[in-house]
Design an enzyme around this catalytic site. Structure first.
Site, mmCIF file in Angstrom:
data_model
loop_
_atom_site.group_PDB
_atom_site.id
_atom_site.type_symbol
_atom_site.label_atom_id
_atom_site.label_comp_id
_atom_site.label_asym_id
_atom_site.label_seq_id
_atom_site.Cartn_x
_atom_site.Cartn_y
_atom_site.Cartn_z
ATOM 1 N N LYS A 140 0.852 -1.193 0.000
ATOM 2 C CA LYS A 140 0.000 0.000 0.000
ATOM 3 C C LYS A 140 0.884 1.237 0.000
ATOM 4 C CE LYS A 140 -3.296 -2.341 2.983
ATOM 5 N NZ LYS A 140 -3.502 -2.465 4.417
ATOM 6 N N HIS A 143 1.590 6.499 3.929
ATOM 7 C CA HIS A 143 0.722 7.647 4.203
ATOM 8 C C HIS A 143 1.252 8.518 5.336
ATOM 9 C CE1 HIS A 143 -0.825 5.509 7.646
ATOM 10 N NE2 HIS A 143 -1.144 4.486 6.875
ATOM 11 N N HIS A 146 2.640 6.999 8.483
ATOM 12 C CA HIS A 146 3.993 6.443 8.392
ATOM 13 C C HIS A 146 5.032 7.553 8.398
ATOM 14 C CE1 HIS A 146 1.665 3.045 6.371
ATOM 15 N NE2 HIS A 146 2.095 2.568 7.522
HETATM 16 N N1 ARG Z 1 2.790 -1.817 9.055
HETATM 17 C C1 ARG Z 1 1.914 -1.437 10.121
HETATM 18 C C2 ARG Z 1 0.897 -0.408 9.623
HETATM 19 O O1 ARG Z 1 1.137 0.235 8.640
HETATM 20 C C3 ARG Z 1 2.643 -0.866 11.284
HETATM 21 C C4 ARG Z 1 3.578 -1.813 11.957
HETATM 22 C C5 ARG Z 1 3.826 -1.437 13.349
HETATM 23 N N2 ARG Z 1 4.764 -2.277 13.993
HETATM 24 C C6 ARG Z 1 4.508 -3.463 14.496
HETATM 25 N N3 ARG Z 1 5.503 -4.131 15.007
HETATM 26 N N4 ARG Z 1 3.308 -3.954 14.527
HETATM 27 O O2 ARG Z 1 -0.129 -0.229 10.243
#
Ligand code: ARG
Length: 555
Positions: A140, A143, A146
């Site tokens: 994806k 955004h 992030h």
């Molecule tokens: N990739 C996830 C998202 O975009 C965030 C990851 C956060 N870190 C974790 N260890 N769960 O929502």
């Protein structure tokens, strides 16, 4: 550390009178924030923090009386020139010549280390921290959330490193669901790092100076999460529901009033199962003292559950895991469109800044306008983001973020560039313009290297004691507080303390710049003022760098 040597000196006198060890007193002595009312003292001791019985509700009058009594028992000396009592505080004013000399000498000597060498940090054990941040989903778009995670995580990592801790930066990519993810193999094998390198994401990392020690992906923990499920079962922690899903009871009374689902009915893992595997893996690999996760607050429950399950599994280090959460950014839209992704943010900020710079009368010919626009624009984004508490949501506004005056990153950059230019110009180093002739002054030989201070220089040849105007004193007093501000941010991991400190520093420097001219002043005074501006610039630059901002020298 300037503030420290003063605190120590005050503490040693207090220790005799109060019969308490000086180390216990140092924490209770703080630099007084600069106020618009002139003549504030430099340090204050809070009476409440040293009274024997803090449990009884001390009346304000009592505290004032106690402060007065204590102040009467203290004497001025070579360091402290005035002692007075305030509401609940004893106030100390440092000998003015000593203030200027000690502060400036320390800033110029310590350079980027100013503040972090303070003894406020001496009792803090050096630790190893794993910090996971950024963590976009590759399938994806990256955004705003992030982006926020990236700049917040980068700040926390910078601060920890500056304070002498060891930091491992991890970017945990959400690659689940992509075909290679389903194959259960790490993204490394499929060259997705390459994909990442060519992306605007990588570009952002390089401006911001963000780097990662490790990239991992959710798919990497596919197999390991099956092992986790097995362990949970062996430990009697995994329960099956009628639907066939696997859950872990997190309630105190074991009545399932709180639980976490860790397995689908088809036996496959979930986001949290992979996180369990990843956390254990990181701890095995790095044996760190603390693990920090930076994401938006919608994931708070997820992380609380994660830490609870780890604890139930017998991992005591789960108590040293921390979720640093941040709020939503609302209304981040492009000029034309709606939702905004990383490329759009970078393009937008650059083009808006370029336009602002082009229309500003003050903008000098900048060598690389694109690069400057980007650095200034990123500063604007970061400051807008870091001004409040991280957990609060905020309404994004390009206009507010990009204002050149007021509390913005643009203002910080502008102040930095101006202080830089001022110092360089006065030293006749870079000025090439025919119209403005550099002023010839007899600087001591070492003075020309102020720009590259490495910590050996002494101010013996510069008479900084002549810096006695209220606007100069305000800057000096503010510089005294830097270590306390760093300390606060290191405690709650909130950048806002540093942000408001730097904004105040910039305002004070701007005022001083107006009222304390270098040009046209007698050489001795000009030198001393240059030192003051140089010190302000150094502290401004190191604070900005901690926040992830690259200070510009022209704009
Ligand atoms: N990739 C996830 C998202 O975009 C965030 C990851 C956060 N870190 C974790 N260890 N769960 O929502």
């Amino acid at each position: 550390m300037a503030a420290c040597s003063f605190r120590r000196s005050i503490a040693s006198q207090l220790s005799k009178v109060l019969d308490l060890p000086p180390e216990n007193l140092i924490k209770s002595i703080s630099a007084v924030p600069v106020s618009k009312k002139r003549h504030v003292a430099d340090f204050q001791l809070s009476i409440a923090s040293v009274t024997e019985d803090s449990s009884t509700d001390c009346l304000a009058q009592d505290l004032h009386l106690q402060a007065q009594k204590l102040a009467e028992r203290l004497k001025c000396d070579a360091v402290v020139r005035e002692i007075s009592a305030g509401p609940g505080t004893v106030n100390f004013t440092i000998n003015r010549e000593l203030l200027a000399k000690t502060v400036l000498q320390q800033v110029l000597k310590d350079g980027s280390q100013y503040g972090v060498k303070s003894e406020l940090f001496s009792a803090v054990p050096r630790q190893k921290a794993v910090i996971e941040f950024s963590s976009p989903n590759i399938a994806k778009k990256f955004h705003v959330g992030h982006l926020r995670s990236t700049i917040v995580g980068n700040f926390i990592a910078n601060l920890k490193v500056a304070l002498g801790h060891e930091v491992i930066r991890i970017n945990y990519l959400g690659d689940w669901g992509m075909q290679f993810g389903l194959l259960g193999v790490g993204f490394q094998h499929f060259g997705n790092k390459e994909k990442l390198k060519s992306s605007p994401l990588q570009h952002l990392f390089e401006r911001l100076g963000v780097h990662f020690d490790e990239y991992s992906g959710e798919s990497f923990y596919h197999e390991k999460s099956q092992e986790i499920l097995k362990t949970l079962e062996d430990k009697g922690l995994l329960q099956k529901t009628i639907k066939g899903t696997g859950i872990v009871d997190l309630s105190e009374k074991k009545d399932l009033s709180s639980f976490s689902t860790v397995m689908r009915s088809d036996g496959t893992s979930l986001y949290i199962t992979r996180d369990l595997a990843a956390a254990i893996d990181r701890m095995n690999k790095h044996s760190c003292d603390t693990m920090i996760y930076v994401t938006d607050k919608s994931q708070s429950n997820h992380f609380q559950h994660l830490f609870q399950i780890l604890k139930l599994m017998g991992y005591d280090w789960a108590e040293r895991c921390q979720h640093v959460s941040f709020g939503l950014v609302q209304g981040m839209k492009t000029r034309r469109g709606e939702v905004i992704f990383l490329e759009d943010v970078l393009n937008e900020v650059r083009s808006r800044m370029l336009q602002n710079m082009a229309s500003a009368k003050t903008t000098k010919e900048v060598e690389d306008p694109m690069e400057t626009a980007e650095k200034v624009g990123l500063a604007a984004l970061i400051i807008q983001d870091f001004r409040g508490l991280l957990s609060s949501d905020y309404q994004f506004s390009w206009d507010r973020a990009l204002q050149s005056r007021g509390d913005t990153g643009v203002f910080l950059q502008y102040t930095h560039a101006r202080l830089h230019r001022g110092v360089k110009f006065m030293m006749g180093i870079t000025e090439t313009s025919r119209k403005r002739k550099p002023i010839k002054m007899n600087f001591p030989p070492h003075f020309h290297s102020l720009e590259q201070m490495h910590g050996n220089e002494q101010l013996t040849d510069v008479n900084v004691a002549c810096l006695q105007e209220p606007d100069a004193i305000s800057v000096l007093q503010h510089l005294l507080r830097y270590d306390e501000v760093l300390y606060r941010s290191s405690q709650d991991l909130q950048p806002k303390h540093i942000v408001s400190y730097l904004l105040t520093l910039s305002h004070l420097a701007a005022v001083a710049h107006k009222t304390l001219p270098v040009k046209g002043s007698a050489p001795e005074l000009a030198q001393a003022r240059l030192c003051l501006f140089q010190a302000a610039r150094l502290v401004l630059a190191s604070g900005m760098k901690l926040l992830g901002i690259t200070p510009v020298t022209q704009m």
